[in-house]
Each structure stands twice: as C-alpha cells, then as structure tokens.
Write a protein that holds these residues in place. Structure first.
Motif: not given
Length: 219
Positions: A35, A72, A31-32, A23-29
């Motif tokens: 942006d 991804y 978010a990027e 989940r954390r990496l998916r959220a980071d991807l």
C-alpha cells in the motif's frame, strides 16, 4: 488509475522470501508495504513521472530489503513468541482445571496407582503451572519491551524456552496416558478419558502451530 506493479511485485517477493514467522502477520506486513509503495508511486506519477520511473523511485526510496528485514523480522519474532505464550497459558489453565474430570467416577476409582505413576502425574501438573507462569511472564514482558524496542535475543530466548516446555509436556502427557491405558483396560472405553485424549491432542496441535511460527520467526 491503478499503477502497474511489476517492480513493486518483484521487490515484495524478494522481501517476503527473507521474512520468517507467523504467516498472517507476514502477509499483513507485506500488504502494508505494498500500500505504501503503490501510494508513493501513484503520487510520483501524478507529479509527472512516467509509470515505470514512478515505481522505481518509490521502491528506491522505500529502502532495500536488507535494510527493512531486521525491523520486520524483530516484529515477527516478538509476535510469534507472544502468540505461543498466549496459547500455552490458555492450554495450561484448561488442562489444570479440567484434567481431573477424566477420572471422576471411573470404574478403576479406588485402585491406587504405583508410586512412579503418581509422581509423574504430580510432576506434570507442577510442570504446567511453571510453564503457564513462564508464558504469562513472557507475554507481559514482551508487551512491555515492545514499547522500548525489544532486543531480538529476548523473543528468541523466551520462544525457544517455551517451545522446549511444550515438547516436554507433550512427552510426559503421552507417557501418562499410555501408562493409564496399560494399567486399566477400562480406560480405553471410558468416555471422559476418550474425550480428554482427543481434546488434549487438539490442544497440542494448536500449540504446535504456534511453536512452528515462533521458531521460524526467531531462528
């Protein structure tokens, strides 16, 4: 002025629904991606496009979810498998180095267990050694392969192999503990044994989270 993001939100929601893994990496991807989309839309708006047209152009040029998902997803699969490998390695080292502490000075010391119990105990130690070596090799191999574009099959093969090892280790460990409690009544009240059971349970819950993320990312 911030760019309204209705189209961007819809796009990212669609993309996020097609991604699986940690989940954390998916959220980071995501978010990027947000942006990048917002920056592109803001640039188009400064160039004279209306806000809605700027957002739509930014989304169109970013690529369709179908085009982005494979890259991804490969990153999520590799990351989930590396996380599982690292957690297995940590748990294997801790268990192999501290498991004997539960038995030192125990009231039943000197009573020789049956041959089946000793065989299971020795097999579990050997199994953790093999699993730890597999995890170390998987972590190093995936880091090396990441520089060369790791194929999706590699994280899937390694991840599922390690997940199976965790399941087998959990089953063997529960069997060994239960057998110990049946043979030695004092084991239920022996503090090191109780602490060991709780710590091992916490370790397997920690591993289960990594297994879930790994299998989700490689399915």
């Amino acid at each position: 002025m911030p760019v309204p993001a209705a189209e961007i939100d819809d796009y990212l929601r669609t993309l996020g629904q097609r991604l699986h893994g940690p989940r954390r990496l998916r959220a980071d991807l995501l978010a990027e991606a947000r942006d990048s989309l917002e920056d592109a839309a803001a640039a188009y708006e400064r160039a004279g496009l209306a806000p809605v047209a700027a957002r739509r152009r930014a989304v169109a040029e970013f690529g369709t979810p179908g085009e982005l998902v494979p890259g991804y997803q490969a990153e999520l699969a590799a990351a989930g498998t590396r996380t599982l490998a690292l957690r297995i390695l940590v748990v294997a080292i801790v268990l192999l180095s501290s498991a004997d502490l539960m038995w030192q000075g125990a009231p039943w010391t000197g009573v020789r267990p049956p041959a089946g119990y000793l065989a299971l105990s020795a097999s579990l130690d050997l199994f953790w050694i093999i699993t730890g070596v597999l995890a170390a090799g998987a972590w190093l191999g995936l880091r090396y392969a990441a520089r060369r574009g790791a194929p999706v099959r590699l994280p899937r093969l390694l991840g599922r192999s390690m997940a199976a090892c965790v399941g087998l280790a959990a089953g063997a460990g529960v069997t060994l503990y239960a057998w110990s409690l049946v043979m030695w009544d004092a084991a239920v009240r022996w503090p090191p044994m109780l602490v060991g059971m709780v710590a091992t349970g916490v370790a397997f819950v920690w591993l289960a989270g990594a297994v879930r993320g790994c299998l989700a990312g490689t399915r």
